[in-house]
Design an enzyme around this catalytic site. Sequence first.
Site, PDB file in Angstrom:
ATOM      1  N   ASP A 189      49.931 132.944   7.338  1.00 37.20           N
ATOM      2  CA  ASP A 189      49.404 131.804   8.075  1.00 37.20           C
ATOM      3  C   ASP A 189      50.578 130.979   8.601  1.00 37.20           C
ATOM      4  OD1 ASP A 189      48.271 128.979   8.453  1.00 37.20           O
ATOM      5  OD2 ASP A 189      46.463 130.098   7.965  1.00 37.20           O
ATOM      6  N   ASN A 197      35.783 130.593   6.205  1.00 43.84           N
ATOM      7  CA  ASN A 197      35.003 129.502   6.785  1.00 43.84           C
ATOM      8  C   ASN A 197      34.000 130.090   7.775  1.00 43.84           C
ATOM      9  OD1 ASN A 197      36.606 127.514   5.460  1.00 43.84           O
ATOM     10  ND2 ASN A 197      38.160 127.756   7.036  1.00 43.84           N
ATOM     11  N   GLN A 243      34.926 126.349  10.505  1.00 46.12           N
ATOM     12  CA  GLN A 243      35.588 127.504  11.111  1.00 46.12           C
ATOM     13  C   GLN A 243      36.219 127.067  12.424  1.00 46.12           C
ATOM     14  OE1 GLN A 243      32.997 130.837  11.898  1.00 46.12           O
ATOM     15  NE2 GLN A 243      34.632 132.052  12.807  1.00 46.12           N
ATOM     16  N   HIS A 251      37.947 135.714   9.733  1.00 50.23           N
ATOM     17  CA  HIS A 251      39.218 135.800   9.018  1.00 50.23           C
ATOM     18  C   HIS A 251      39.025 135.308   7.596  1.00 50.23           C
ATOM     19  CE1 HIS A 251      39.068 131.873  11.011  1.00 50.23           C
ATOM     20  NE2 HIS A 251      39.887 131.393  10.081  1.00 50.23           N
ATOM     21  N   HIS A 297      41.118 133.872   4.331  1.00 49.04           N
ATOM     22  CA  HIS A 297      42.369 133.307   3.824  1.00 49.04           C
ATOM     23  C   HIS A 297      42.561 133.799   2.398  1.00 49.04           C
ATOM     24  CE1 HIS A 297      42.706 130.024   6.906  1.00 49.04           C
ATOM     25  NE2 HIS A 297      41.393 130.226   6.966  1.00 49.04           N
TER      26      HIS A 297
END
Length: 127
Positions: A39, A97, A104, A110, A112
Amino acid sequence: MPIDPTLPYDDANIFARILRGEIPAKTVYEDEYALAFHDIAPQAPVHLLVIPKGRYVSWDDFSAKASDTEIAGFVRAVGHVAREAGLAESGYRLLANMGQHGHQEVPHLHVHIFGGRQFLEMVPRER
């Protein structure tokens, strides 16, 4: 700004552009189903993102439309990335999310992976 996950897939989103190689990413894993990378604004000592290679807006979209092979491949990729990052023994947190209430921000599914430190409880227990 949170996105509306009911809208069609947007090929201009940042993760689609990363998948096409238009934007660089610090890749840690790639296979036919997923791409994983660091990230750019880490929230933990280890903060990785895993995205499916398919055009899925959200977890809801993915779980409804992806093939069983894509789902299995993506879930296995998430586990592989966490193990390779050395997080399996100490533990880690996964977060996906979904939509406005889930905050989101990118209209591409995606997950995390957070690790490298102790996390607080998600919901405090009643005492």
